[in-house]
Design a protein around this motif. Sequence first.
Motif, PDB file in Angstrom:
ATOM      1  N   ARG A  59     -24.098  -6.861  -0.009  1.00  0.00           N
ATOM      2  CA  ARG A  59     -24.519  -6.928   1.351  1.00  0.00           C
ATOM      3  C   ARG A  59     -23.454  -7.291   2.322  1.00  0.00           C
TER       4      ARG A  59
ATOM      5  N   GLN B 158     -29.000 -11.907   4.288  1.00  0.00           N
ATOM      6  CA  GLN B 158     -28.462 -10.735   3.361  1.00  0.00           C
ATOM      7  C   GLN B 158     -28.748 -10.928   1.925  1.00  0.00           C
TER       8      GLN B 158
ATOM      9  N   GLU C 205     -32.124  -9.922   1.421  1.00  0.00           N
ATOM     10  CA  GLU C 205     -32.179  -8.603   1.472  1.00  0.00           C
ATOM     11  C   GLU C 205     -31.945  -8.184   0.171  1.00  0.00           C
TER      12      GLU C 205
ATOM     13  N   ARG D  74     -34.843  -8.604  -2.061  1.00  0.00           N
ATOM     14  CA  ARG D  74     -35.831  -7.626  -1.784  1.00  0.00           C
ATOM     15  C   ARG D  74     -35.821  -6.262  -2.696  1.00  0.00           C
ATOM     16  N   ARG D  75     -34.161  -5.813  -2.565  1.00  0.00           N
ATOM     17  CA  ARG D  75     -33.970  -4.528  -3.229  1.00  0.00           C
ATOM     18  C   ARG D  75     -33.961  -4.924  -4.692  1.00  0.00           C
TER      19      ARG D  75
END
Length: 220
Positions: A60, A107, A110, A113-114
Amino acid sequence: MTHPPRKFVDRRDAGRQLADVLTKYNHSDPLILALPRGGVPVAVEIAKALRAPLELLLVRKIGAPRYPEFGIGAVVDGSDPQFVYNEEAMRAVDPPAGYVEAESQRQLAEIERRREIYRGGRPPTPTEGRTVIVVDDGIATGGTVKAALKALRKTGAGRIILAVPVAPSGVLKELEAEADEVICLQIPDPFRAVGLHYIDFDQTSDEEVIRLLGEAEAWI
């Protein structure tokens, strides 16, 4: 008369062609690391040919304040997530106190989360001491790949190979400093866009990524 480079049928075709070049790593117990989403269909063919585990390398970008597309660093997933910062860009932007730390953590969240979406939260495979083959469907500017390679070096990966179907020569020269070997099947000049070198370059969906990761587990 000059002829344009032959196009790949699709990402899996590109992966099969890369796999033919990578057979020398058959006995190196390699770990295949795909940059999602487009790198996954390419990488799955390499993992299949080498009978190697396939993992995701989630990256990210850390964008500048008010200009998120201008990268001043990156967060790279792994068993020990790495933060890679562009010191020159940081000096030029001079972000306010606390911004970089807060954005880095955002980030990283994130990425978590992914990873939950793609891998059900399963922790990444350690890369320390291993031969790792980093795969994407092509490179344009190289910023994301460069951050990924730098982060892998910091984790203590034994040997780092970058394998891509197509990329511009100038970017490849820069990336050669970050990897032990760079393999690229097509180096067009002039370079315009990755998608121009595929007949089918439809977007890879999250669902396809999940399906391909499941497919890759069948031969390990």
